[in-house]
Design an enzyme around this catalytic site. Structure first.
Site, PDB file in Angstrom:
ATOM      1  N   GLU A  33      -3.299 -21.390 -51.302  1.00 27.05           N
ATOM      2  CA  GLU A  33      -4.616 -21.089 -51.861  1.00 27.05           C
ATOM      3  C   GLU A  33      -4.955 -22.151 -52.894  1.00 27.05           C
ATOM      4  O   GLU A  33      -6.112 -22.469 -53.143  1.00 27.05           O
ATOM      5  CB  GLU A  33      -4.580 -19.698 -52.518  1.00 27.05           C
ATOM      6  CG  GLU A  33      -5.945 -19.181 -52.873  1.00 27.05           C
ATOM      7  CD  GLU A  33      -5.967 -18.278 -54.089  1.00 27.05           C
ATOM      8  OE1 GLU A  33      -6.987 -18.289 -54.790  1.00 27.05           O
ATOM      9  OE2 GLU A  33      -4.973 -17.570 -54.349  1.00 27.05           O
ATOM     10  N   ARG A  68     -11.439 -15.624 -50.196  1.00 30.85           N
ATOM     11  CA  ARG A  68     -11.055 -16.854 -50.908  1.00 30.85           C
ATOM     12  C   ARG A  68     -11.696 -18.090 -50.254  1.00 30.85           C
ATOM     13  O   ARG A  68     -11.063 -19.139 -50.092  1.00 30.85           O
ATOM     14  CB  ARG A  68      -9.534 -17.039 -50.921  1.00 30.85           C
ATOM     15  CG  ARG A  68      -8.784 -16.025 -51.755  1.00 30.85           C
ATOM     16  CD  ARG A  68      -9.138 -16.128 -53.226  1.00 30.85           C
ATOM     17  NE  ARG A  68      -8.211 -15.399 -54.057  1.00 30.85           N
ATOM     18  CZ  ARG A  68      -8.276 -14.093 -54.296  1.00 30.85           C
ATOM     19  NH1 ARG A  68      -9.249 -13.365 -53.763  1.00 30.85           N
ATOM     20  NH2 ARG A  68      -7.397 -13.510 -55.085  1.00 30.85           N
ATOM     21  N   SER A  83      -1.873 -16.726 -57.525  1.00 32.72           N
ATOM     22  CA  SER A  83      -1.365 -16.697 -56.144  1.00 32.72           C
ATOM     23  C   SER A  83      -1.323 -18.117 -55.605  1.00 32.72           C
ATOM     24  O   SER A  83      -2.344 -18.799 -55.606  1.00 32.72           O
ATOM     25  CB  SER A  83      -2.305 -15.888 -55.248  1.00 32.72           C
ATOM     26  OG  SER A  83      -2.424 -14.573 -55.706  1.00 32.72           O
TER      27      SER A  83
END
Ligand code: EPU
Length: 336
Positions: A332, A163, A236
């Site tokens: 995130e 990520r 998420s």
């Protein structure tokens, strides 16, 4: 290009936060990025917004939101083995998936169902079901907004990680991605390392094929993740935390059943969803701000939650996970 003043971004963020930006610019052609640069737009406060599926607006935005809507997919090269496909930043990720399915191109099928635009995919190196987009990216092109020079970065130069990429680090706020060049395979091959995916294929008695994998992943996703057309969320909310092997082994002494995956450089990745669940937050709600009951990694807006309520929920979750495990979760989602 289309320019709007005092514009609500409610329909441009999947959390459905009704906040306004001072100016909203829809970029309809890559050449317009250069025009905007020449006008000095990138020297003032601005934010480049893709599909809005990884962002939480917490207040009205005083700057300009720039939203690419230019589309296009072009085969640049083709061999017996693979295809080099140049895709414009404003193309829907879902449209690229359909193209690959239609033309039997392999590599990104496990990423089906991820919302958003193609230009955003390399920024956070989107990933799911054992695949990361970095494995199919040959090059990323665009314009440096600080030097006004075009750039083309090879896969290695993008410094992809979990990520993560150069676009979240050294090049943050310094570039506008206009195209992503994918290398997609014409040879049949699949990534079947993810247990839930194999289990679903077995359950349905299906052999791997692009169509079957697509169908199975969509079923697994739908069983765990909210339908963003009905419930506000940004997938998420947190990254899965990465620990050193020693930190992990120490934690394992108290919590022997922790789910873990090997990560880069001998590190260990934990499941943030499991930590949040063990900290008692799965399915809990503070009014309309809640932790999703089927996947604790997802924070949701059940209707009227304010951005502050989501931020406060995020902090409570971080604090409780930290108290129990000594692990600090990092969002995130881009919090603005
Ligand atoms: N788990 C729990 N409780 C939960 C959620 C998960 O115990 O509430 C445990 C389960 O044991 C499960 C394991 O965690 O087996 C992993 O869960 P899952 O397969 O749902 O994956 P994840 O690690 O929680 C990541 C990505 C998702 C992606 C899935 C599937 C991140 C931050 N998230 O979630 O990506 O769809 O894997 O590959 O890496 C996104 O980025 O927005 C996103 C949805």
């Amino acid at each position: 290009m289309q320019i709007y003043e005092n514009y609500s971004v409610k329909e441009h963020n999947t959390f459905k936060m009704d906040v306004c930006c001072a100016r909203f610019v829809c970029v309809e052609h890559p050449e317009e990025v250069r025009q905007l640069a020449k006008q000095g737009l990138f020297q003032s406060e601005h934010f480049i917004l893709g599909g809005g599926s990884n962002v939480l607006f917490t207040q009205d935005y005083a700057g300009t939101v720039i939203h690419p809507v230019f589309k296009g997919m072009e085969v640049m090269e083709e061999t017996d083995d693979d295809v080099l496909l140049r895709v414009a930043a404003g193309e829907e990720w879902e449209h690229l998936q359909q193209f690959c399915l239609q033309h039997q191109l392999y590599g990104i099928e496990n990423l089906i169902g991820i919302p958003g635009l193609v230009g955003s995919a390399p920024v956070q190196n989107i990933g799911a079901y054992g695949v990361e987009v970095k494995d199919s990216i040959a090059r990323v092109e665009g314009l440096r907004t600080d030097t006004l020079q075009p750039f083309a970065l090879s896969n290695t130069q993008c410094h992809f990680g979990y990520r993560d990429s150069i676009f979240k680090r050294e090049l943050k706020h310094k570039c506008f991605i206009t195209h992503v060049i994918f290398r997609l395979s014409k040879r049949e091959h699949y990534t079947l390392t993810y247990k839930a995916l194999n289990a679903e294929l077995d359950r349905c008695g299906m052999k791997p094929s692009l169509q079957n994998i697509t169908d199975c992943i969509l079923r697994v996703r739908n069983s765990k993740l909210p339908d963003i057309s009905k419930i506000g969320c940004a997938g998420s909310f947190f990254k899965n935390p990465v620990l050193t092997q020693a930190e992990f082994e120490q934690l394992q002494q108290t919590f022997p059943d922790l789910v873990s995956y090997p990560a880069e450089e001998g590190h260990v990745k934990l499941s943030a969803g499991q930590l949040i669940e063990k900290a008692g937050w799965k399915g809990r709600r503070n009014d309309d701000a809640g932790v999703y009951d089927k996947q604790a990694l997802v924070l949701v807006n059940y209707g009227m939650a304010t951005p502050q309520e989501i931020v406060s929920l995020c902090q409570q979750v971080i604090d409780d996970v930290n108290k129990l495990f000594g692990v600090t979760l990092a969002p995130e989602v881009n919090i603005l």
